[in-house]
Design an enzyme around this catalytic site. Structure first.
Site, PDB file in Angstrom:
ATOM      1  N   LYS A   1       0.859  -1.193   0.000  1.00  0.00           N
ATOM      2  CA  LYS A   1       0.000   0.000   0.000  1.00  0.00           C
ATOM      3  C   LYS A   1       0.891   1.238   0.000  1.00  0.00           C
ATOM      4  CE  LYS A   1      -2.328   1.835   3.749  1.00  0.00           C
ATOM      5  NZ  LYS A   1      -2.729   3.228   3.842  1.00  0.00           N
TER       6      LYS A   1
ATOM      7  N   ASP B   1      -3.452   4.381  -1.995  1.00  0.00           N
ATOM      8  CA  ASP B   1      -4.470   4.809  -1.015  1.00  0.00           C
ATOM      9  C   ASP B   1      -4.498   6.337  -0.946  1.00  0.00           C
ATOM     10  OD1 ASP B   1      -6.360   4.723   0.985  1.00  0.00           O
ATOM     11  OD2 ASP B   1      -4.926   4.243   2.581  1.00  0.00           O
TER      12      ASP B   1
ATOM     13  N   LYS C   1      -7.450   8.166  -1.333  1.00  0.00           N
ATOM     14  CA  LYS C   1      -8.753   8.614  -0.803  1.00  0.00           C
ATOM     15  C   LYS C   1      -9.241   9.861  -1.539  1.00  0.00           C
ATOM     16  CE  LYS C   1      -8.176   6.620   3.836  1.00  0.00           C
ATOM     17  NZ  LYS C   1      -6.793   6.106   3.801  1.00  0.00           N
TER      18      LYS C   1
ATOM     19  N   ASP D   1     -13.472  14.629  -5.027  1.00  0.00           N
ATOM     20  CA  ASP D   1     -13.517  15.879  -5.804  1.00  0.00           C
ATOM     21  C   ASP D   1     -14.686  15.737  -6.782  1.00  0.00           C
ATOM     22  OD1 ASP D   1     -12.778  18.286  -7.200  1.00  0.00           O
ATOM     23  OD2 ASP D   1     -10.696  17.946  -6.594  1.00  0.00           O
TER      24      ASP D   1
ATOM     25  N   PRO E   1     -16.704  14.716 -10.105  1.00  0.00           N
ATOM     26  CA  PRO E   1     -16.507  13.478 -10.863  1.00  0.00           C
ATOM     27  C   PRO E   1     -15.472  13.586 -11.988  1.00  0.00           C
ATOM     28  CG  PRO E   1     -18.835  13.756 -10.380  1.00  0.00           C
ATOM     29  CD  PRO E   1     -18.141  15.015  -9.906  1.00  0.00           C
TER      30      PRO E   1
ATOM     31  N   THR F   1     -12.386   5.791  10.267  1.00  0.00           N
ATOM     32  CA  THR F   1     -12.411   5.227  11.627  1.00  0.00           C
ATOM     33  C   THR F   1     -12.003   6.263  12.673  1.00  0.00           C
ATOM     34  OG1 THR F   1     -10.245   4.324  11.112  1.00  0.00           O
ATOM     35  CG2 THR F   1     -12.085   2.805  11.052  1.00  0.00           C
TER      36      THR F   1
ATOM     37  N   ARG G   1       1.896  -1.517  11.285  1.00  0.00           N
ATOM     38  CA  ARG G   1       2.930  -1.709  12.293  1.00  0.00           C
ATOM     39  C   ARG G   1       3.030  -3.135  12.832  1.00  0.00           C
ATOM     40  NH1 ARG G   1       0.784   3.590  15.165  1.00  0.00           N
ATOM     41  NH2 ARG G   1      -1.033   2.767  14.080  1.00  0.00           N
TER      42      ARG G   1
END
Ligand code: C5P
Length: 245
Positions: free
Chosen positions: A38, A65, A67, A70, A72, A124, A217
């Site tokens: 990743k 990753d 994320k 904005d 389309p 999260t 980790r």
């Protein structure tokens, strides 16, 4: 989409490092034991597309990753560019709306049909009160919100969603195999939880239907990352075997 085929659970090691040198050290240390990485915002912001090209040149699969969130048209172009680098997975925010998710899927398909779009539902780091306040509502039930946004992502053509292991069963009940589930916050039994609140060990996450496990980790901070990754695979294999039996 190649990434969703088969019923395997695939570990992905997070290259949460500042630069290419640190990434090379980790990838070199894991060697043949890891073929999927990743690349997140920190490394991508430092090194740009070249780090994805380098990993592809090393024969690794790459989850980018970023994320994205904005309009389309902008997300379509960005997804096309990331897919052209050879990424297997790219994240966008489901709250960008179904049209934005669909634009990401279309852009990625134009760049390389092997690149799947994953949607982030509720971060999260947000709790019920914060989600309610941010979206101008009273406190919301976070799992219900995750399930609702996952439906929107599925309607937009996303291949899967990012979720905590604790949301897997609600997502499966609502969406079953329409989506693949990518689960971060994985810890080996007895390991430190660090700053994660809702962690899960690999076996239960696999049994609950995770398709991809993101290892940060728990592997990268271990004294022996190769042994830690082997322990993750063993835990998954044992859990799935006992589920079959
Ligand atoms: O080290 P640790 O296992 O906590 O790292 C988890 C990785 O997964 C990090 O790269 C983090 O950014 C990412 N992640 C997460 N929770 C999410 C989405 C991504 O921890 N909801």
């Amino acid at each position: 989409m190649a990434e969703l085929s088969g019923s395997v659970v695939t570990p992905i090691v997070a290259l949460d490092v500042a630069d290419r040198g640190a990434a090379e050290a980790l990838v070199g240390r894991l060697g043949v034991h890891c073929d999927f990485y990743k690349v997140g915002l920190e490394l991508y912001a430092a090194e740009g597309p070249s780090v994805v090209r380098w990993l592809r040149g090393e024969g690794k699969r790459v989850f980018v990753d970023l994320k994205l969130h904005d309009i389309p048209n902008t997300v379509r172009g960005a997804a096309r560019s990331v897919a052209r680098l050879g990424a297997s997975l790219l994240t966008v925010h489901a709250v960008g709306g179904e049209a934005m998710v669909r634009a990401a899927v279309e852009g990625a398909t134009e760049g390389d049909p092997q690149c799947g779009i994953l949607a982030v539902t509720v971060l999260t780091s947000l709790d019920a009160a914060t989600v309610g306040a941010t979206w101008g509502r009273g406190p919301v039930e976070v799992t219900a919100e995750v399930v609702r946004l996952a439906g929107l992502a599925a309607a937009g053509g996303a291949v899967g969603v990012v979720c905590s292991g604790h949301e897997l069963s609600a997502l499966h009940s609502a969406h079953a195999d329409r989506l693949g589930y990518l689960v971060p916050g994985i810890r080996l039994a007895g390991g430190a939880t660090h700053d994660q609140q809702r962690v899960m060990t690999p076996g239960p996450a696999a049994q609950a239907g995770a398709r991809w496990l993101v290892l940060g980790r728990a592997v990268t901070g271990a004294a022996d990352p190769v042994a830690a990754l082997a322990a993750v695979r063993d835990d998954v294999a044992l859990a799935l075997t006992s589920q079959l039996g």
